[in-house]
Design a protein around this motif. Sequence first.
Motif, PDB file in Angstrom:
ATOM      1  N   ALA A 133     -31.340  28.063   3.443  1.00  0.00           N
ATOM      2  CA  ALA A 133     -31.313  29.633   3.664  1.00  0.00           C
ATOM      3  C   ALA A 133     -32.903  29.859   2.303  1.00  0.00           C
ATOM      4  O   ALA A 133     -33.857  31.250   3.174  1.00  0.00           O
ATOM      5  CB  ALA A 133     -30.390  30.015   2.591  1.00  0.00           C
ATOM      6  N   GLU A 134     -32.383  29.661   1.500  1.00  0.00           N
ATOM      7  CA  GLU A 134     -33.650  29.533   0.085  1.00  0.00           C
ATOM      8  C   GLU A 134     -35.181  29.583   0.247  1.00  0.00           C
ATOM      9  O   GLU A 134     -36.090  29.930   0.788  1.00  0.00           O
ATOM     10  CB  GLU A 134     -33.595  29.572  -1.570  1.00  0.00           C
ATOM     11  CG  GLU A 134     -34.375  29.830  -1.880  1.00  0.00           C
ATOM     12  CD  GLU A 134     -34.080  31.568  -2.345  1.00  0.00           C
ATOM     13  OE1 GLU A 134     -35.229  32.271  -2.948  1.00  0.00           O
ATOM     14  OE2 GLU A 134     -33.366  32.290  -1.748  1.00  0.00           O
ATOM     15  N   ILE A 135     -35.299  28.294   1.325  1.00  0.00           N
ATOM     16  CA  ILE A 135     -36.677  27.433   1.832  1.00  0.00           C
ATOM     17  C   ILE A 135     -37.046  28.738   2.391  1.00  0.00           C
ATOM     18  O   ILE A 135     -38.274  28.969   3.418  1.00  0.00           O
ATOM     19  CB  ILE A 135     -36.075  25.971   2.296  1.00  0.00           C
ATOM     20  CG1 ILE A 135     -36.270  25.497   0.613  1.00  0.00           C
ATOM     21  CG2 ILE A 135     -37.579  25.595   2.910  1.00  0.00           C
ATOM     22  CD1 ILE A 135     -35.956  23.982   1.029  1.00  0.00           C
ATOM     23  N   GLU A 136     -36.098  29.257   4.056  1.00  0.00           N
ATOM     24  CA  GLU A 136     -36.408  29.811   4.968  1.00  0.00           C
ATOM     25  C   GLU A 136     -36.692  31.141   4.731  1.00  0.00           C
ATOM     26  O   GLU A 136     -37.863  31.427   5.116  1.00  0.00           O
ATOM     27  CB  GLU A 136     -35.596  29.775   5.742  1.00  0.00           C
ATOM     28  CG  GLU A 136     -34.800  28.208   6.702  1.00  0.00           C
ATOM     29  CD  GLU A 136     -33.910  28.708   7.267  1.00  0.00           C
ATOM     30  OE1 GLU A 136     -33.231  29.602   7.711  1.00  0.00           O
ATOM     31  OE2 GLU A 136     -33.609  27.569   8.044  1.00  0.00           O
ATOM     32  N   ARG A 137     -36.028  31.383   3.341  1.00  0.00           N
ATOM     33  CA  ARG A 137     -36.747  32.985   3.330  1.00  0.00           C
ATOM     34  C   ARG A 137     -38.042  33.523   2.570  1.00  0.00           C
ATOM     35  O   ARG A 137     -39.260  33.478   2.932  1.00  0.00           O
ATOM     36  CB  ARG A 137     -35.611  33.502   2.396  1.00  0.00           C
ATOM     37  CG  ARG A 137     -35.882  34.890   1.406  1.00  0.00           C
ATOM     38  CD  ARG A 137     -34.750  35.093   0.879  1.00  0.00           C
ATOM     39  NE  ARG A 137     -34.628  34.925  -0.861  1.00  0.00           N
ATOM     40  CZ  ARG A 137     -36.381  34.774  -1.286  1.00  0.00           C
ATOM     41  NH1 ARG A 137     -37.065  35.914  -1.372  1.00  0.00           N
ATOM     42  NH2 ARG A 137     -36.411  34.130  -2.614  1.00  0.00           N
ATOM     43  N   SER A 138     -38.163  32.129   1.985  1.00  0.00           N
ATOM     44  CA  SER A 138     -39.515  31.727   1.038  1.00  0.00           C
ATOM     45  C   SER A 138     -40.917  31.715   2.046  1.00  0.00           C
ATOM     46  O   SER A 138     -41.768  32.381   1.871  1.00  0.00           O
ATOM     47  CB  SER A 138     -39.249  30.955   0.040  1.00  0.00           C
ATOM     48  OG  SER A 138     -38.563  31.301  -1.372  1.00  0.00           O
TER      49      SER A 138
END
Length: 178
Positions: A133-138
Motif C-alpha cells: 500500500a505504501e509503495i503504491e501510494r508513493s
Amino acid sequence: MKAPNALKFLLLVSTGLVAWLVGCASKPAPEPERAPVAAQLPATPAAPLSQTPARAPETMATKPPPSGATTALAYRRDAARHLYNQNRDRIFHGKLPPMLHAVGVLQVQVDGAGHVVALSWMRAPKHAPEVVAEIERSVRAAAPFPAPVRMGRVTYTDTWLWDRSGHFQLDTLTEGQL
C-alpha cells in the motif's frame, strides 16, 4: 657436502625469484570514485512510516523536466531519480542490510504527460501488505513523473528494496547490500 650447498643455493635462488615476481606484480587500478546516489541527496532524519508524507507540499506544484529516454530501461532511471527526489527523507542511505523486510517488483505505466495510468505488481511482498500500500501510494503521490516525450507513453519496471525502518532503495539506484 656438496648436496647441502646446492640445496642452499636453490633455496636462495627461489627466494630471490619470488621476491622479484612480487615486486613485478602490478597493482589493480583503483576504481574511479563514484558518489552513491543516496549521498547526492541531503541526509535528513527519517520520520516513522505512518508520519512521513509522500512529498512536501512545495514539490507538488513543480513539474519535473521531460525525459529524453527512448527505451523503458532508460526511462526507469529518470523515474527512479524522480521518486528519490520526491521521497528524500525515506531513502535508505548506504548499503542495505542482508535481510530486507520486503522486496517488490512493480510495473508502472505512465502516459505522455507523466501521469500514472496503471500499476501492476509482478512480485508483490504479500507478507507485508502495508508495504504494498505504501509503495503504491508513493508512486501515485509522485506524479507527474517526467513526461516520456520521445516515447509518448511508457511502461517501466523497478524493484523496491524495503528496510524494516520504512526506508527504501530502488534497484535502479541501489547502493548494494551488505
